[in-house]
Structure formats: structure tokens, C-alpha cells
Design a protein around this motif. Sequence first.
Motif, PDB file in Angstrom:
ATOM      1  N   GLN A 244       1.847   5.527 -11.971  1.00 24.13           N
ATOM      2  CA  GLN A 244       1.490   5.285 -10.606  1.00 24.13           C
ATOM      3  C   GLN A 244       0.382   4.061 -10.311  1.00 24.13           C
ATOM      4  O   GLN A 244      -0.161   3.908  -9.307  1.00 24.13           O
ATOM      5  N   ASN A 245       0.406   3.398 -11.185  1.00 23.87           N
ATOM      6  CA  ASN A 245      -0.403   1.899 -11.475  1.00 23.87           C
ATOM      7  C   ASN A 245      -0.293   1.349 -10.150  1.00 23.87           C
ATOM      8  O   ASN A 245      -1.184   1.072  -9.356  1.00 23.87           O
ATOM      9  N   ILE A 246       1.070   0.884  -9.695  1.00 21.84           N
ATOM     10  CA  ILE A 246       0.890   0.240  -8.433  1.00 21.84           C
ATOM     11  C   ILE A 246       0.767   0.900  -7.053  1.00 21.84           C
ATOM     12  O   ILE A 246       0.793   0.283  -6.134  1.00 21.84           O
ATOM     13  N   VAL A 247       1.141   2.253  -7.331  1.00 22.18           N
ATOM     14  CA  VAL A 247       1.082   3.117  -6.235  1.00 22.18           C
ATOM     15  C   VAL A 247      -0.413   2.921  -5.691  1.00 22.18           C
ATOM     16  O   VAL A 247      -0.728   2.723  -4.597  1.00 22.18           O
ATOM     17  N   ILE A 248      -1.230   3.229  -6.576  1.00 20.31           N
ATOM     18  CA  ILE A 248      -2.661   3.586  -6.188  1.00 20.31           C
ATOM     19  C   ILE A 248      -3.451   2.213  -6.263  1.00 20.31           C
ATOM     20  O   ILE A 248      -3.876   1.664  -5.290  1.00 20.31           O
ATOM     21  N   GLY A 249      -2.857   1.324  -7.049  1.00 17.10           N
ATOM     22  CA  GLY A 249      -3.338  -0.104  -7.289  1.00 17.10           C
ATOM     23  C   GLY A 249      -2.983  -0.908  -6.033  1.00 17.10           C
ATOM     24  O   GLY A 249      -3.682  -1.910  -5.886  1.00 17.10           O
ATOM     25  N   GLY A 250      -2.056  -0.558  -5.303  1.00 21.45           N
ATOM     26  CA  GLY A 250      -1.720  -1.142  -4.358  1.00 21.45           C
ATOM     27  C   GLY A 250      -2.502  -1.201  -3.239  1.00 21.45           C
ATOM     28  O   GLY A 250      -2.543  -2.106  -2.011  1.00 21.45           O
ATOM     29  N   ALA A 251      -3.357  -0.465  -3.188  1.00 19.32           N
ATOM     30  CA  ALA A 251      -4.560  -0.441  -2.048  1.00 19.32           C
ATOM     31  C   ALA A 251      -5.198  -1.705  -2.182  1.00 19.32           C
ATOM     32  O   ALA A 251      -5.637  -2.297  -0.963  1.00 19.32           O
ATOM     33  N   ALA A 252      -5.431  -2.481  -3.104  1.00 19.97           N
ATOM     34  CA  ALA A 252      -6.076  -3.858  -3.323  1.00 19.97           C
ATOM     35  C   ALA A 252      -5.676  -4.833  -2.398  1.00 19.97           C
ATOM     36  O   ALA A 252      -6.172  -5.405  -1.767  1.00 19.97           O
ATOM     37  N   GLY A 253      -4.214  -4.686  -2.522  1.00 21.37           N
ATOM     38  CA  GLY A 253      -3.193  -5.937  -1.893  1.00 21.37           C
ATOM     39  C   GLY A 253      -3.187  -5.468  -0.231  1.00 21.37           C
ATOM     40  O   GLY A 253      -2.849  -6.172   0.492  1.00 21.37           O
ATOM     41  N   ALA A 254      -3.673  -4.140   0.265  1.00 22.48           N
ATOM     42  CA  ALA A 254      -3.382  -3.744   1.541  1.00 22.48           C
ATOM     43  C   ALA A 254      -4.893  -3.834   2.351  1.00 22.48           C
ATOM     44  O   ALA A 254      -4.897  -4.007   3.469  1.00 22.48           O
ATOM     45  N   PHE A 255      -5.978  -4.104   1.227  1.00 20.26           N
ATOM     46  CA  PHE A 255      -7.259  -4.125   2.302  1.00 20.26           C
ATOM     47  C   PHE A 255      -7.620  -5.412   2.950  1.00 20.26           C
ATOM     48  O   PHE A 255      -8.022  -5.274   3.923  1.00 20.26           O
ATOM     49  N   PRO A 256      -6.913  -6.610   2.496  1.00 28.17           N
ATOM     50  CA  PRO A 256      -7.115  -7.743   3.362  1.00 28.17           C
ATOM     51  C   PRO A 256      -7.104  -7.717   4.845  1.00 28.17           C
ATOM     52  O   PRO A 256      -7.980  -8.243   5.614  1.00 28.17           O
ATOM     53  N   PRO A 257      -5.925  -7.165   5.648  1.00 26.30           N
ATOM     54  CA  PRO A 257      -6.005  -7.236   6.903  1.00 26.30           C
ATOM     55  C   PRO A 257      -7.157  -6.440   7.643  1.00 26.30           C
ATOM     56  O   PRO A 257      -7.847  -6.569   8.694  1.00 26.30           O
ATOM     57  N   MET A 258      -7.490  -5.358   6.939  1.00 30.18           N
ATOM     58  CA  MET A 258      -8.485  -4.574   7.247  1.00 30.18           C
ATOM     59  C   MET A 258      -9.907  -5.222   7.265  1.00 30.18           C
ATOM     60  O   MET A 258     -10.977  -5.269   7.805  1.00 30.18           O
ATOM     61  N   ILE A 259     -10.094  -5.986   6.189  1.00 29.18           N
ATOM     62  CA  ILE A 259     -11.209  -6.933   6.011  1.00 29.18           C
ATOM     63  C   ILE A 259     -11.272  -8.191   7.202  1.00 29.18           C
ATOM     64  O   ILE A 259     -12.370  -8.178   7.652  1.00 29.18           O
ATOM     65  N   GLY A 260     -10.163  -8.629   7.617  1.00 29.83           N
ATOM     66  CA  GLY A 260     -10.005  -9.485   8.702  1.00 29.83           C
ATOM     67  C   GLY A 260     -10.396  -8.844   9.903  1.00 29.83           C
ATOM     68  O   GLY A 260     -11.311  -9.404  10.641  1.00 29.83           O
ATOM     69  N   TRP A 261      -9.948  -7.712  10.131  1.00 28.80           N
ATOM     70  CA  TRP A 261     -10.544  -6.933  11.358  1.00 28.80           C
ATOM     71  C   TRP A 261     -11.939  -6.584  11.441  1.00 28.80           C
ATOM     72  O   TRP A 261     -12.506  -6.897  12.454  1.00 28.80           O
ATOM     73  N   ALA A 262     -12.367  -6.304  10.202  1.00 27.10           N
ATOM     74  CA  ALA A 262     -14.065  -5.693  10.137  1.00 27.10           C
ATOM     75  C   ALA A 262     -14.724  -7.057  10.361  1.00 27.10           C
ATOM     76  O   ALA A 262     -15.627  -6.948  10.712  1.00 27.10           O
ATOM     77  N   ALA A 263     -14.173  -8.325   9.811  1.00 24.95           N
ATOM     78  CA  ALA A 263     -15.086  -9.618  10.133  1.00 24.95           C
ATOM     79  C   ALA A 263     -15.141  -9.674  11.701  1.00 24.95           C
ATOM     80  O   ALA A 263     -16.229  -9.974  12.118  1.00 24.95           O
ATOM     81  N   VAL A 264     -14.335  -9.319  12.508  1.00 22.98           N
ATOM     82  CA  VAL A 264     -14.347  -9.626  14.123  1.00 22.98           C
ATOM     83  C   VAL A 264     -15.263  -8.276  14.514  1.00 22.98           C
ATOM     84  O   VAL A 264     -16.093  -8.444  15.474  1.00 22.98           O
ATOM     85  N   THR A 265     -14.916  -7.010  14.278  1.00 20.92           N
ATOM     86  CA  THR A 265     -15.358  -5.963  14.821  1.00 20.92           C
ATOM     87  C   THR A 265     -16.603  -5.253  14.197  1.00 20.92           C
ATOM     88  O   THR A 265     -17.391  -4.381  14.614  1.00 20.92           O
ATOM     89  N   GLY A 266     -16.643  -5.583  12.980  1.00 17.81           N
ATOM     90  CA  GLY A 266     -17.730  -4.873  12.087  1.00 17.81           C
ATOM     91  C   GLY A 266     -17.512  -3.391  11.663  1.00 17.81           C
ATOM     92  O   GLY A 266     -18.433  -2.760  11.204  1.00 17.81           O
ATOM     93  N   SER A 267     -16.161  -2.979  11.982  1.00 16.76           N
ATOM     94  CA  SER A 267     -15.956  -1.612  11.725  1.00 16.76           C
ATOM     95  C   SER A 267     -14.394  -1.514  11.357  1.00 16.76           C
ATOM     96  O   SER A 267     -13.459  -2.458  11.302  1.00 16.76           O
ATOM     97  N   VAL A 268     -13.811  -0.376  11.063  1.00 21.53           N
ATOM     98  CA  VAL A 268     -12.395   0.002  10.695  1.00 21.53           C
ATOM     99  C   VAL A 268     -12.054   0.738  12.019  1.00 21.53           C
ATOM    100  O   VAL A 268     -12.843   1.661  12.290  1.00 21.53           O
ATOM    101  N   SER A 269     -10.807   0.829  12.112  1.00 22.61           N
ATOM    102  CA  SER A 269     -10.346   1.800  13.027  1.00 22.61           C
ATOM    103  C   SER A 269      -8.889   2.085  12.685  1.00 22.61           C
ATOM    104  O   SER A 269      -8.224   1.494  11.960  1.00 22.61           O
ATOM    105  N   LEU A 270      -8.270   2.844  13.703  1.00 17.54           N
ATOM    106  CA  LEU A 270      -6.629   3.524  13.463  1.00 17.54           C
ATOM    107  C   LEU A 270      -5.905   2.135  13.207  1.00 17.54           C
ATOM    108  O   LEU A 270      -5.094   2.191  12.329  1.00 17.54           O
TER     109      LEU A 270
END
Lengths: 314, 55
Positions: free
Chosen positions: A150-176
Motif C-alpha cells: 500500500q506504499n504508493i496508496v498512502i504515500g501518494g498523499a505527498a504528491g497530492a498536497f501541492p495544489p492544497m499548498i497553492g490554495w493555502a498560499a492565497v487563502t491561508g486555509s484549506v477548504s472543500l
Amino acid sequence: MSVIEDHTPYEEVRISSAMPGDYFALLKPRVMSLVVFTALVGLLVAPGSIDPVLGAVSILCIAIGAGASGALNMWYDADIDAIMSRTASRPIPSGKITRQEALGFGLFLSAFSVITFGLAINWFAAFLLAFTIFYYAVVYSMWLKRATPQNIVIGGAAGAFPPMIGWAAVTGSVSLESVVLFAIIFIWTPPHFWALALFKAEDYKRAAIPMMPNVAGEASTKKQILAYSLVVAPLGVSPWMLGFASIAYGVIAAAFGVAFVWFAYRVFKMDEADRKMLPAKKLFGFSILYLFVLYASLMVEALLPKVTALLGMV
Amino acid sequence: MSMSEELETITLTEEQAKSRRSRNIAIGLVCGGLVVLFYVMTWVKFGEAMLAKTG
């Protein structure tokens, strides 16, 4: 003046012949380009605005952070990288850079990217970036990769975070919405990687990495690829269903989602005796195109009003 | 060991010298880029407030 009498023989002194390009290769530039792209989409789609210079700084920090985690991954995985054909020419196994140099480089860039991000943009986004580096380097590389299929199933989160970080750079938060951007990449990762793992199974076997085809077998992997593709296809359409993308995006995402399922079905029906594994190679290639098209569509939609407004001013 | 006695030093091969020079240039460019980046970043974040204070 003091002279150390206990000389180290010159033969044992290592003088680096590494070129700047070798250090750049440690940053996994291809992975970095995907991270930059998805983070940029997160940043552009987010409500509100950010100064263009600070937006560029955000993307730079995210890119350096992603590169740092790539360097830390190569430091830890140098032994298995040397065994696999796909990774044998990387800077450490090829002898251009030592493991210690890669570790120092990765740690320095990690600290630099997170601190600069925090000081220039906001500390919540910087925390997300730090967590992503930790997740990729420690949770995925050190813990999951050699321990579970399940390494890349769970580990896949690392590659999925960047758009969330980009979003947080603008809004300072996460949302749906940012969670949806995360989820698309998170669910997309297993069929993408398992398609590769199918036709690179021998490589992973030699390196003793427990990828799904080596542990659960090809038949089970094919079933799981199809199952994940059936989830990722509707998930890809969800930005339109949730109202933060237009119907045009919805149509494109639906069409590409159907194609994704079709390619996954072809893999599912692939003959056990087929060693060329063309359907798996095609799915691997198409999965990259799929993610690119979805995120590019979101980017175009986010940019269109801004470009129109700019043209209107002229 | 007397000062006049010549110290045995390492002579870099052509490849090593070339790679060292390339690394030095790259580090120089990165450092220069960072100076510009932090200068611009500071103006963008604090420029208006600084101008308001001095103006």
C-alpha cells in the motif's frame, strides 16, 4: 602554522566532479514540474488574489521544497536506486554525488523553502509544505516504500498536497475545494503507479520493493487498477458538480474519465502471458495526460476572467 | 617541518577543476538571485508601509 602529521593518503581524499546539473537532477525535475503545475492550479483557482511576485515566490518555495524531498528520497533510496534500471543513472548510484552530500543538500533546501515560504507568504502554507516534505521523505521513503504494497496508496498523499499548498498560499486555509484537488491526485496515483509497476515488476522484485504486482499478483493489481479508475473518473468531474468549475470542464473531465476507465479495463483484460504489456504502458501514459488535461482546464478557467479583465483595461 | 619545505598539495584533474568552477558559478548565480528575490519580496510586502512612513 600547524601541520597535521597524520596524513590521509591522497587516494582516499574524494574530490567532487559533480556538475551543477547533477545537483539539479537530485531535485527530481520531472516530479518537480508536476508539483509546480498542480500547485499553480491550486493558487490560481483559490478565491481571492495574491500579488504576482508573492505568487511566484510561493511556487518557487513549493518547487524547492518538492526538490528537497526528492533529494532526501534519493539519499535514503540510494541502495535500491542502484539496482533498478530506471534509477541506476541517478547522481548517487552513478557516483557523481555522495549520500552525505545529498542529505545535506536536501535538508538545507527543506529548511530554506519552508522558512522563506513562512516569512514571505504565510505560516499555515509553510507548515503544509514542511509536512509534505516530511511525509514524502519519512512516511513514504523511510517507512512505507519497503514495508507494504500500500506504499504508493498512502504515500501518494505527498504528491497530492501541492495544489492544497497553492490554495493555502492565497487563502491561508484549506477548504472543500482544495480537498477535492487533493483527492483527485490521491486517487489517481495508485492506478498510475501500478500500471508502471506491472511492466517494471522485475525491477521492483530485484530491489525487493513490495509493489502490488509483486505481492498480490498481477490479477489482483489489475482489479484494483480498475476499481480506482472507477473512483477517479467521477471524482475528476466533481469540481464542476461542486460549482467551482464550469460545465465545459465537466464535459472534458467526464470524457477523459471514461477514457481512463477504458484504458484501465484494457489492462484488466490484458492476457497474463502478455509480457510486452502494451495496455499497461498505454494506461501509464494516458494517466499523465488525464491529470494534465484536468488541471490545465481548471487553470484556463481560472485565468480566462483575469485575462479578459486585463484586455478590457487595454 | 620547515616553512621553506614545499607542502605536497592536491592537483585537480581538468575535470575536477572544471566541475568546481561550474559549481562556483552556479552558487554565485543562486546567491545573486536570492539577493534580488529578497529585495523585491521586501518591497512588495513592506514597500507601501515604508513609503508611507517616510513620506
